[in-house]
Design a protein around this motif. Structure first.
Motif, PDB file in Angstrom:
ATOM      1  N   ALA A  63       0.798  -1.230   0.000  1.00 13.61           N
ATOM      2  CA  ALA A  63       0.000   0.000   0.000  1.00 13.61           C
ATOM      3  C   ALA A  63       0.832   1.283   0.000  1.00 13.61           C
ATOM      4  O   ALA A  63       0.369   2.316   0.461  1.00 13.61           O
ATOM      5  N   TRP A  64       2.046   1.229  -0.528  1.00 15.97           N
ATOM      6  CA  TRP A  64       2.821   2.459  -0.688  1.00 15.97           C
ATOM      7  C   TRP A  64       2.163   3.313  -1.768  1.00 15.97           C
ATOM      8  O   TRP A  64       1.662   2.804  -2.767  1.00 15.97           O
ATOM      9  N   GLU A  65       2.181   4.599  -1.583  1.00 14.62           N
ATOM     10  CA  GLU A  65       1.697   5.527  -2.599  1.00 14.62           C
ATOM     11  C   GLU A  65       2.663   5.515  -3.783  1.00 14.62           C
ATOM     12  O   GLU A  65       3.861   5.271  -3.618  1.00 14.62           O
ATOM     13  N   THR A  66       2.173   5.831  -4.941  1.00 10.81           N
ATOM     14  CA  THR A  66       3.023   5.885  -6.135  1.00 10.81           C
ATOM     15  C   THR A  66       4.157   6.882  -5.944  1.00 10.81           C
ATOM     16  O   THR A  66       5.292   6.631  -6.349  1.00 10.81           O
ATOM     17  N   SER A  67       3.876   7.995  -5.278  1.00  4.82           N
ATOM     18  CA  SER A  67       4.916   9.008  -5.039  1.00  4.82           C
ATOM     19  C   SER A  67       6.062   8.433  -4.196  1.00  4.82           C
ATOM     20  O   SER A  67       7.229   8.779  -4.414  1.00  4.82           O
ATOM     21  N   SER A  68       5.763   7.543  -3.272  1.00  4.96           N
ATOM     22  CA  SER A  68       6.808   6.901  -2.462  1.00  4.96           C
ATOM     23  C   SER A  68       7.661   5.975  -3.313  1.00  4.96           C
ATOM     24  O   SER A  68       8.882   5.899  -3.131  1.00  4.96           O
ATOM     25  N   TRP A  69       7.025   5.257  -4.246  1.00  2.00           N
ATOM     26  CA  TRP A  69       7.780   4.387  -5.145  1.00  2.00           C
ATOM     27  C   TRP A  69       8.689   5.217  -6.049  1.00  2.00           C
ATOM     28  O   TRP A  69       9.834   4.849  -6.294  1.00  2.00           O
ATOM     29  N   LEU A  70       8.186   6.331  -6.552  1.00  4.50           N
ATOM     30  CA  LEU A  70       9.000   7.207  -7.407  1.00  4.50           C
ATOM     31  C   LEU A  70      10.214   7.727  -6.654  1.00  4.50           C
ATOM     32  O   LEU A  70      11.326   7.746  -7.177  1.00  4.50           O
ATOM     33  N   LYS A  71      10.004   8.142  -5.422  1.00  7.75           N
ATOM     34  CA  LYS A  71      11.106   8.647  -4.597  1.00  7.75           C
ATOM     35  C   LYS A  71      12.124   7.529  -4.333  1.00  7.75           C
ATOM     36  O   LYS A  71      13.331   7.755  -4.433  1.00  7.75           O
ATOM     37  N   ALA A  72      11.645   6.348  -4.003  1.00  7.14           N
ATOM     38  CA  ALA A  72      12.544   5.221  -3.725  1.00  7.14           C
ATOM     39  C   ALA A  72      13.357   4.843  -4.962  1.00  7.14           C
ATOM     40  O   ALA A  72      14.541   4.546  -4.870  1.00  7.14           O
ATOM     41  N   ALA A  73      12.733   4.875  -6.120  1.00  4.27           N
ATOM     42  CA  ALA A  73      13.405   4.463  -7.351  1.00  4.27           C
ATOM     43  C   ALA A  73      14.502   5.435  -7.763  1.00  4.27           C
ATOM     44  O   ALA A  73      15.548   5.018  -8.243  1.00  4.27           O
ATOM     45  N   GLY A  74      14.264   6.722  -7.568  1.00  6.81           N
ATOM     46  CA  GLY A  74      15.247   7.698  -8.043  1.00  6.81           C
ATOM     47  C   GLY A  74      15.472   7.508  -9.528  1.00  6.81           C
ATOM     48  O   GLY A  74      14.529   7.534 -10.317  1.00  6.81           O
ATOM     49  N   ASP A  75      16.708   7.242  -9.929  1.00  2.00           N
ATOM     50  CA  ASP A  75      17.018   7.043 -11.351  1.00  2.00           C
ATOM     51  C   ASP A  75      17.073   5.569 -11.735  1.00  2.00           C
ATOM     52  O   ASP A  75      17.476   5.220 -12.836  1.00  2.00           O
ATOM     53  N   LYS A  76      16.640   4.701 -10.836  1.00  2.97           N
ATOM     54  CA  LYS A  76      16.698   3.257 -11.083  1.00  2.97           C
ATOM     55  C   LYS A  76      15.370   2.749 -11.660  1.00  2.97           C
ATOM     56  O   LYS A  76      14.329   3.348 -11.455  1.00  2.97           O
ATOM     57  N   GLU A  77      15.441   1.614 -12.357  1.00  2.00           N
ATOM     58  CA  GLU A  77      14.217   0.950 -12.787  1.00  2.00           C
ATOM     59  C   GLU A  77      13.775   0.033 -11.655  1.00  2.00           C
ATOM     60  O   GLU A  77      14.550  -0.786 -11.166  1.00  2.00           O
TER      61      GLU A  77
END
Length: 140
Positions: A63-77
């Motif tokens: 249940a992480w928000e999409t914004s949290s996933w984007l932040k975690a990913a940074g420049d990674k896939e």
């Protein structure tokens, strides 16, 4: 089914990356039976320029928000997948080049989010099969 978080591409010090993202001070421990390092219920596997974090509790990434996933990913896939046959929940998030290209969420057999490019899912079994295929491809 454990939830799985995959980082595609070379990641320098993925254990530290995980600790930074999760903001945890716990140290990685080696499990002799599974021959893998873990923090609590999260196990790490590295191979073929890919890092997999498997959460046996199914709660760390749920249940992480999409914004949290984007932040975690940074420049990674980053690819995250989870499904629970017993609870009717499924989540699939794919971040690439700093953008969310796929976000699918189903809770209690009700589709909550179905946005982005392929793969298209019409039901929990569709999502579950795709997530299993990813596990077979990238995890040991």
């Amino acid at each position: 089914m454990a939830s799985v978080l995959l980082i595609k591409g070379k990641t320098e010090n993925p254990k530290k990356w995980y600790q930074d993202v999760m903001k945890c001070g716990a140290q990685w421990e080696y499990d002799d039976i599974l021959e893998s390092y873990h923090i609590g219920n999260v196990y790490i596997t590295e191979h073929d320029d890919c890092v997999a974090f498997e959460d046996m509790s199914e709660e760390e990434f749920f249940a992480w928000e999409t914004s949290s996933w984007l932040k975690a990913a940074g420049d990674k896939e980053l690819i995250y997948g989870y499904y629970g046959d017993d609870n009717g929940c499924a989540e699939f998030v794919h971040i690439k080049s700093g953008k969310c290209i796929r976000d699918y969420r189903e809770y209690d057999f009700e589709i909550d989010t179905n946005e982005g490019d392929v793969p298209r899912f019409s039901s929990l079994p569709d999502a579950a099969k795709y997530i299993d295929d990813i596990l077979m491809r990238y995890a040991k």
